[in-house]
Motif scaffolding. Structure first.
Motif, PDB file in Angstrom:
ATOM      1  N   ASP A   1     -26.242  90.895  29.442  1.00 28.05           N
ATOM      2  CA  ASP A   1     -25.486  90.320  29.915  1.00 28.05           C
ATOM      3  C   ASP A   1     -25.357  88.534  29.177  1.00 28.05           C
ATOM      4  OD1 ASP A   1     -26.468  88.650  31.635  1.00 28.05           O
ATOM      5  OD2 ASP A   1     -25.692  89.487  32.999  1.00 28.05           O
ATOM      6  N   ASP A   2     -24.073  87.834  28.894  1.00 23.28           N
ATOM      7  CA  ASP A   2     -24.507  85.983  28.207  1.00 23.28           C
ATOM      8  C   ASP A   2     -26.100  85.304  28.725  1.00 23.28           C
ATOM      9  OD1 ASP A   2     -22.926  86.984  27.561  1.00 23.28           O
ATOM     10  OD2 ASP A   2     -21.554  85.746  28.490  1.00 23.28           O
ATOM     11  N   ASN A   3     -26.771  86.426  30.330  1.00 21.41           N
ATOM     12  CA  ASN A   3     -28.103  85.446  29.893  1.00 21.41           C
ATOM     13  C   ASN A   3     -28.809  84.954  29.129  1.00 21.41           C
ATOM     14  OD1 ASN A   3     -27.091  84.447  32.538  1.00 21.41           O
ATOM     15  ND2 ASN A   3     -27.437  86.652  33.495  1.00 21.41           N
ATOM     16  N   TYR A   4     -28.669  86.812  28.478  1.00 22.14           N
ATOM     17  CA  TYR A   4     -29.424  86.913  26.812  1.00 22.14           C
ATOM     18  C   TYR A   4     -28.610  86.778  25.526  1.00 22.14           C
ATOM     19  CZ  TYR A   4     -31.970  88.840  31.144  1.00 22.14           C
ATOM     20  OH  TYR A   4     -32.613  89.642  32.087  1.00 22.14           O
ATOM     21  N   GLN A   5     -30.227  85.738  25.465  1.00 21.34           N
ATOM     22  CA  GLN A   5     -29.725  85.778  23.545  1.00 21.34           C
ATOM     23  C   GLN A   5     -30.073  86.548  22.675  1.00 21.34           C
ATOM     24  OE1 GLN A   5     -30.926  82.336  21.833  1.00 21.34           O
ATOM     25  NE2 GLN A   5     -29.886  82.667  19.666  1.00 21.34           N
ATOM     26  N   ILE A   6     -29.518  87.940  21.816  1.00 18.52           N
ATOM     27  CA  ILE A   6     -29.762  88.950  21.902  1.00 18.52           C
ATOM     28  C   ILE A   6     -29.577  89.166  20.197  1.00 18.52           C
ATOM     29  CG2 ILE A   6     -29.506  91.196  20.478  1.00 18.52           C
ATOM     30  CD1 ILE A   6     -28.419  91.224  23.980  1.00 18.52           C
ATOM     31  N   ILE A   7     -31.266  88.652  19.276  1.00 16.43           N
ATOM     32  CA  ILE A   7     -31.616  88.631  18.107  1.00 16.43           C
ATOM     33  C   ILE A   7     -32.092  90.296  17.728  1.00 16.43           C
ATOM     34  CG2 ILE A   7     -32.613  87.414  16.361  1.00 16.43           C
ATOM     35  CD1 ILE A   7     -31.057  85.886  17.432  1.00 16.43           C
TER      36      ILE A   7
END
Length: 271
Positions: free
Chosen positions: A23-29
């Motif tokens: 969810d938005d708690n994680y910044q995914i690259i």
């Protein structure tokens, strides 16, 4: 503040399920092997030097690896990755497979059983798990997957193609398996990261089903005319199942074969 996750191999079925699960708690690259994802990188398994460059620039708190490719290249790639993570004290979520047990199909296996691989793929995955574990110890979490299904996964696409073209389709009526819903992988990844869990987790149904019977049920759920099934027989019934038994995973993330079929059916009807 969001935790930064480097998702290596983010364009495949498993990678996409993880993107949707976090969810938005994680910044995914994300990285991909054959194109450059939006806000991500093109990264080939044969290029560990570029991996180090990306790691140094992005400095992720978590790396998730579902990359594919040549086994020798993957071992070198993951050794480079593990060395960096160990030095920086960052964690790895490694996507593995139930094939680490394909040398003994006499029973279902759990997270607490010692792998017995026989195939080249099973041996490679077990060797990679072992290497990563020695370097990273409790910085490593392993997700072993069973047969992965979703409403538009490659297995469903093959069923549709062979049905449409009236072509023979090989199936295995002497296999007893459990199955993994793609969405379940993302849900497991989120729960494990949210709760800082470590070790090995099997992601799949808590019960088993006959391989051939399940394919027929998928066709029924998606209203696909069954293809011309060709049964591969021989020998006694074999168990190709890895059962989830870790008590840390709550009941709402556990699934049965019926749950997987219902999910595929519901998604299929909404398309």
């Amino acid at each position: 503040m969001r935790k930064k996750v480097l998702l290596i191999g983010g364009s495949g079925l498993v990678g996409q399920s993880i993107v949707l699960g976090l969810d938005d708690n994680y910044q995914i690259i994300s990285t991909a092997g054959h194109h450059t994802p939006e806000n991500g990188y093109r990264l080939m398994v044969e290029d560990p030097n570029k991996l180090v460059e990306i790691l140094a620039y992005e400095n992720p708190e978590i790396v998730i690896s579902s990359i594919r490719g040549n086994y020798q290249s993957q071992m070198s790639f993951h050794k480079t990755l593990a060395d960096w993570l160990a030095k920086e004290k960052k964690r790895l979520l490694y996507i593995s497979t139930g094939n680490v047990f394909d040398g003994n199909l006499s029973k279902p296996w759990t997270e607490y059983d010692l792998p017995v691989p026989e195939s080249d793929y099973g041996n490679f995955k077990w060797d990679c798990e072992t290497m990563l574990g020695k370097i990273l110890e409790n910085q490593l979490t392993i997700l072993r997957l069973s047969f992965v299904w979703s409403v538009d996964c490659p297995r469903v696409q093959q069923l549709k193609l062979h049905s449409r073209n009236k072509e023979p389709y090989r199936t295995y009526p002497n296999y007893r398996i459990n199955v993994t819903l793609a969405k379940q992988i993302g849900n497991y990844a989120k729960y494990i990261l949210d709760n800082n869990l470590h070790g090995i987790f099997h992601v799949g149904t808590t019960d088993t089903v006959n391989y051939f019977s399940f394919e027929k049920m998928v066709c029924e759920a998606l209203k696909i005319d069954p293809p011309q099934f060709v049964a591969e027989t021989g020998g006694d019934e074999a168990s190709f199942a890895i059962l989830p038994t870790r008590k840390e995973i709550p009941n709402n993330l556990q699934m049965t074969v019926s749950d997987v079929l219902s999910s595929i059916n519901i998604v299929g009807q909404n398309r």
